[in-house]
Each structure stands twice: as C-alpha cells, then as structure tokens.
Design a protein around this motif. Structure first.
Motif, short mmCIF file in Angstrom:
data_model
loop_
_atom_site.label_atom_id
_atom_site.label_comp_id
_atom_site.label_asym_id
_atom_site.label_seq_id
_atom_site.Cartn_x
_atom_site.Cartn_y
_atom_site.Cartn_z
N SER A 1 -24.05 -64.09 -57.27
CA SER A 1 -23.70 -65.08 -56.24
C SER A 1 -24.81 -65.67 -55.43
N ALA A 2 -24.59 -67.08 -55.26
CA ALA A 2 -25.93 -68.05 -54.92
C ALA A 2 -25.21 -68.86 -53.92
N MET A 3 -26.50 -69.87 -53.21
CA MET A 3 -26.25 -70.78 -52.50
C MET A 3 -25.19 -70.78 -51.36
N PRO A 4 -25.76 -69.86 -50.36
CA PRO A 4 -24.91 -69.80 -49.20
C PRO A 4 -25.05 -70.90 -48.29
N ALA A 5 -23.96 -71.07 -47.50
CA ALA A 5 -23.74 -72.13 -46.33
C ALA A 5 -23.04 -71.65 -45.56
N TRP A 6 -23.43 -71.64 -44.12
CA TRP A 6 -22.57 -71.38 -42.95
C TRP A 6 -21.55 -72.34 -42.57
N SER A 7 -19.99 -71.66 -42.12
CA SER A 7 -19.18 -72.54 -41.67
C SER A 7 -19.79 -73.01 -40.32
N PRO A 8 -19.19 -74.24 -40.01
CA PRO A 8 -19.78 -74.57 -38.44
C PRO A 8 -19.72 -73.55 -37.12
N ASP A 9 -18.57 -72.76 -37.27
CA ASP A 9 -18.57 -72.12 -36.30
C ASP A 9 -19.34 -70.49 -36.54
N GLY A 10 -19.95 -70.30 -37.58
CA GLY A 10 -20.67 -69.28 -38.00
C GLY A 10 -19.73 -67.87 -38.42
N ARG B 1 -18.00 -67.64 -41.12
CA ARG B 1 -17.75 -67.63 -42.47
C ARG B 1 -18.82 -67.78 -43.31
N LEU B 2 -19.06 -67.54 -44.45
CA LEU B 2 -20.29 -67.98 -45.34
C LEU B 2 -19.77 -68.45 -46.63
N LEU B 3 -19.89 -69.63 -47.21
CA LEU B 3 -19.71 -70.08 -48.49
C LEU B 3 -20.65 -69.88 -49.44
N PHE B 4 -20.25 -69.65 -50.59
CA PHE B 4 -20.99 -69.37 -51.76
C PHE B 4 -20.63 -69.72 -53.19
N HIS B 5 -21.24 -69.68 -54.35
CA HIS B 5 -20.52 -69.62 -55.38
C HIS B 5 -20.76 -68.48 -56.26
N ALA B 6 -19.75 -67.92 -57.29
CA ALA B 6 -20.08 -66.80 -57.95
C ALA B 6 -19.63 -67.03 -59.38
N ARG B 7 -20.29 -66.16 -60.02
CA ARG B 7 -19.57 -65.74 -61.47
C ARG B 7 -18.74 -64.70 -61.50
N ARG B 8 -17.47 -64.45 -61.55
CA ARG B 8 -16.91 -63.57 -61.87
C ARG B 8 -16.29 -63.40 -63.12
N ARG C 1 -32.85 -61.93 -55.50
CA ARG C 1 -32.56 -61.50 -57.02
C ARG C 1 -32.68 -60.26 -57.35
N VAL C 2 -31.90 -59.64 -58.15
CA VAL C 2 -32.00 -58.10 -58.35
C VAL C 2 -31.86 -58.31 -60.09
N ALA C 3 -32.14 -57.00 -60.74
CA ALA C 3 -31.77 -56.89 -62.35
C ALA C 3 -30.81 -57.64 -62.75
N THR C 4 -29.42 -57.44 -62.04
CA THR C 4 -28.10 -57.95 -62.75
C THR C 4 -28.00 -59.47 -62.12
N GLY C 5 -28.50 -60.26 -61.37
CA GLY C 5 -28.43 -61.37 -60.72
C GLY C 5 -28.90 -61.50 -59.42
N TRP C 6 -28.08 -62.61 -59.09
CA TRP C 6 -28.44 -62.98 -57.43
C TRP C 6 -27.31 -62.46 -56.48
N GLU C 7 -27.82 -61.82 -55.50
CA GLU C 7 -27.01 -61.33 -54.41
C GLU C 7 -27.04 -62.19 -53.10
N LEU C 8 -26.31 -62.18 -52.34
CA LEU C 8 -26.43 -62.78 -50.86
C LEU C 8 -26.69 -61.64 -50.03
N TRP C 9 -27.58 -62.04 -49.15
CA TRP C 9 -28.21 -61.45 -47.88
C TRP C 9 -28.13 -62.37 -46.62
N THR C 10 -28.21 -61.30 -45.67
CA THR C 10 -28.50 -61.94 -44.42
C THR C 10 -29.82 -61.33 -43.57
#
Length: 521
Positions: free
Chosen positions: A37-46, A48-55, A287-296
């Motif tokens: 999961s990568a590229m987080p972006a906040w919703s205007p009201d805070g 939600r977080l948008l992101f993209h992921a490979r599943r 970044r971890v061994a298995t890919g990208w994670e989302l954090w705050t």
C-alpha cells in the motif's frame, strides 16, 4: 555530515492499527499492512485516507494491478474505489470532497482521470500519448498541477490545467526534470522536485509568472514535498546522495526550507508524507521486507502548532548558561569564554560572533568538522578552527578539546541586527541570509562589461564552473554573461563577512526581510 537532528528517541513504533490521540505525540502507528500500500492522501474532512494497493485478487496475467482504496485513520473500514484492469494510483479528493483525482493506465499510457468521490463515472482529464503523472488539486479545486513527459522524449515538465480540462498551460521548460508538484495553501505557488543540479532538490515556482526559488538544496536527495495546511511548514523525504530512494526518511522544515528536522530514523524507510487537515498528523508509506505499508505519525506539539519551526539543533543550555555535551556522555555547563567562532567552510573562512551562534554539532569524522546552527536559522558546515573550548564554572575554567565535544549549545544572546535582503544557496548545501551589499558582481555580455546593481536584482544563478551567471531583475528582464571581477564578498545577516569564488554558489535569491533577532520563530 547530514543536516537536521534525528528525533528517533521520541518516536515509538507501535504495531497494530489504531487512531492517534494527543497523548501519542511522536508515535507512529501502522494503518494498512497488506498489499503493498502506498501514496496516502487525506480526505478534506480528515475522516478517510486514500491510497493505492496491489492485492492478490486483482492479479492480471500474474501481476497484481494497483487499485485505489480508502480507509479510516484507525485502519478500519477499507473500501475499494476502483476495479480496473490497468493500474490506477496517486489518488486524492477535491477540496470539496466531491471528485476523485487519480492516474490511470487504462488508455495505454499514464493519464490523469477524474471520477466521482466513490470512484464511479471515471473520465480522462488528459489523453496524450506521453506520460501525465503526479496530479495535485489547487486549494480552491479549480486547477490541477501535474508532471508530464512527452512521448518523443526529453524531460518531465510541470503543467497546470483547469479542473474541467480546459486552459492547459506549461509552467517549466528547462532541460531538467521537474516532478511531484504540491500546492501552497495560498494557491499561487507550487513546491516541486528538480534534478537541475544532478541530484533532487526542492524548488518553489510562482504559477502566475514562473519565477522559481530554491527551498531545500543539499548534496542529498529531497523528494515528495507537501506543505502543511497552514502553509508554515514543508514535509518531504530525503536520502543520502549515494544512497537508495527506498531508504528515504521523513523530514520537516519551515516553508522557506530552513530548520530541517528528521522525523523517522527509528521507523526506517519512509516517504510520501501527507498532512492531515488539522496539521497534527502525517500519513506516510513505510517500507518493510514484503513491500510498503501505510502509517501515521502524531506530530509533537512544537512541530504541529501553527508557527515557524525553531531548529531542533538550537538546544539552549538555559538563559545564562552554555552547555557542552561530551562524547563520553558527560555534560559540562558554564559560561563559554569564546567571543567568536572561526569556521572554514568549503567556500571561505567566517568569523562568527558568539551571540549569532545557537549550536555547534560535531560529526564523528575528522577533528573539528562541524555544523554550526545560527540564531537566525542559517547553517554553516565546515571546520571549527578555534583551539580548545574554555568553559568557566564555579570559579574555575575548564578547557575542552574539540574532539571531546559532541555538541555545544549556547545561551541565547542578542545577535547582530543585520538585514536579510538575499539568500545565498551554496553548493555544499549551506543556506545563508545575506545583506543587499554583496558584490561587486560584474557581467560581460559580448564585449560590454556591466556592473549589476544588487538593488535591482531578483535573483542571480551561477554556472557550476563559476565563469558565467544569469541575473534576473525585479522587472522580469534577465542578463547572462561571463563573470568578471573575481571573488564576491557576502555580508551575512548573522554579522560575518565571507569572500567566495562564484563557483561555490548555486544562487543568490531575494528573500523577504526578516530580522536576525527573531531566531527563526
């Protein structure tokens, strides 16, 4: 020696998804840990977080397709917004929360698309055979900035387009790559990444007239910039000049690029910072061994508050005491007897008044190599040429050898009240406020020598060899020619003078006047 003071001791890595609270200041939490999961972006009201992921359930021909998701800041309520057969990524919601902006490869090339907030009814905003990427909403939602690479080759340039697809306009035309545009809340400036100097630096451009200003320039690489909601601060990622972008860490500086502070040395590789609407939290990808994670990361109060950052290096020993932190772990407190500090930088020798110096941080390498942090937020990197450092306390004076000292933190004094007409961006990464009295600056255009009047100059950009320069004047005119007159004398706002060769300067850029006595606050 890398700039900034690592805040790793204040950052605690906490497993599991949960919402950050004010008591979590300086603590990082994992929000999404699956699907690269990568590229987080906040919703205007805070909310939600948008992101993209490979599943795995999105695999196309054995490779998982990137799709856009949203999630609550505590990691709950994941929702899938796109289900295309081609990658979709780099998503953000419009300031009114009604439209979803993202990049899609559905038409065979990277284009910018707009859909409803839930991902429905997607339509392409651009449909060129080249590459359009990294779109960003203007604060009023009327314009979109992005980076584009032409099909026929060349380099990435910055463009802006109206949200309805009309009025497309190119902002940059240099041979360098300009990438990752991010709007300032004022709606008239963008911060962006450029490789004009051979590494990635952060510059600012005025979208009205195209004027550019260096913000964060160093021998390291800086990328993924983002202004805070109040416009006072700038978050970005940084990695060493000879390192890997995958090992980047997060930094925050003032909006003018001063006072850089490293945030995430403890969590490890982290990039793509995104400010929450209230400015109290950063989302980022780790970044971890298995890919990208989302954090705050819940920002410490002194960083999150709506004010100018003071340098973390400006650790004062107290109102009336100086402090020397020794490599042995001991601390010596007292009154520093030195009246001045002599520093030999790559561009020349400086004699700095003690009152102009906030802290001196010594590296672990050659004796005397130091980063000197000034009270006005400037930094000077070089060799401290003072002998032993005498500190008086309890009726006696103790002399400390430079190699014993890890950091000197000086009591606040009254620094010289010099003006700050220009900022000198040096090629070694130092950034210095200078008065309007630099010079002489002589340019030879053809056979005609011209002495440039500093009062009329907006900026001067120097060629790497120091033989040529371009002066851009306040009225928009410019003059390029051979440099004459040898070395330049710079009168620093910090109260020192230094005579430099033009090859050691990247640029002189007019700066907003700011008294040296403000201490960067």
């Amino acid at each position: 020696m890398r700039g900034g003071l690592v805040l790793a001791a204040a950052l605690v890595l906490a497993g599991g998804a949960r919402a950050a609270t004010p008591t979590d200041e300086g603590t990082a939490h994992r929000i999404v840990g699956t699907g690269s999961s990568a590229m987080p972006a906040w919703s205007p009201d805070g909310s939600r977080l948008l992101f993209h992921a490979r599943r795995k359930d999105d695999e196309q021909k054995g490779v998982a397709t990137r799709n856009i998701w949203s999630v609550a800041p505590d990691g709950s309520g994941e929702k899938k917004l796109t289900s295309g057969t081609r990658d979709a990524y780099h998503a953000s919601l419009s300031p009114d929360g009604r439209k979803l902006l993202f990049v899609s490869e559905l038409n065979g090339s990277r284009d910018i698309w707009i859909a409803d907030a839930d991902g429905q009814n997607p339509v392409p905003l651009t449909d060129d055979p080249g590459t359009e990427d990294q779109p960003a909403w203007s604060p009023d939602g009327r314009q979109i900035a992005y980076a584009a690479f032409p099909r026929e080759g060349g380099s990435f340039d910055l463009w802006v387009v109206n949200a309805d697809g009309s009025g497309r306009r190119r902002l940059t035309t240099t041979p360098a790559n300009e990438l990752f545009p991010a709007w300032h809340p004022d709606g008239t400036h963008l911060v962006y990444v450029t490789d004009a100097s051979g590494n990635f630096d952060l510059y600012q451009i005025d979208v009205r007239d195209g004027r550019t200003t260096p913000l964060v320039v160093s021998p390291d690489h800086e990328a993924r910039p983002a202004f805070s909601p109040d416009g006072a601060k700038l978050a970005f990622s940084r990695w060493p000049a000879h390192g890997r972008s995958a090992d980047a860490t997060l930094w925050i500086a003032n909006a003018d690029g001063t006072a850089p502070i490293e945030l995430t040395a403890a969590p490890g590789p982290a990039t793509h910072p995104a400010w929450s609407p209230d400015g109290r939290t950063l989302a980022f990808q780790h970044r971890v061994a298995t890919g990208w994670e989302l954090w705050t990361l819940a920002l410490p109060a002194d960083i999150a508050r709506a004010a100018h950052l003071r340098l973390a290096q400006q650790v004062r020993g107290g109102a009336d005491v100086d402090t020397a932190k020794l490599r042995s772990g001991d601390t010596v407190r007292g009154t520093l007897a030195e009246a001045t500090f002599k520093v030999r930088a790559a561009y020349g020798a400086l004699v700095l008044p003690r009152a102009a110096v906030a802290s001196i941080l010594f590296g672990s390498g050659e004796r005397g190599l130091a980063r000197v942090v000034l009270a006005n937020g400037d930094t000077v990197t070089g060799f401290l040429e003072n002998g032993d450092i005498p500190i008086a306390a309890g009726g006696r004076t103790q002399s400390l050898a430079v190699e014993q000292i890890e950091q000197l933190s000086l009591r606040a004094g009254k620094p010289p009240a010099g003006d700050a007409s220009f900022r000198a961006v040096m090629r070694n990464g130092d950034s210095l406020l200078v008065s309007g009295a630099f010079g002489p600056l002589r340019l030879k255009v053809g056979d005609r020598p011209t002495e440039v009047d500093a009062r009329q100059v907006d900026r001067v950009e120097f060629a790497e060899g120091g033989d040529k320069a371009t002066a851009v004047f306040a009225n928009g005119d410019s003059l390029t020619g051979q440099l004459g007159g040898g070395r330049l004398e710079l009168v620093l706002a910090a109260g020192a003078r230094v005579t430099v060769h033009p090859s050691t300067i990247r640029a002189l850029v007019r700066a907003a006047a700011r008294s040296a006595s403000t201490g960067g606050s």
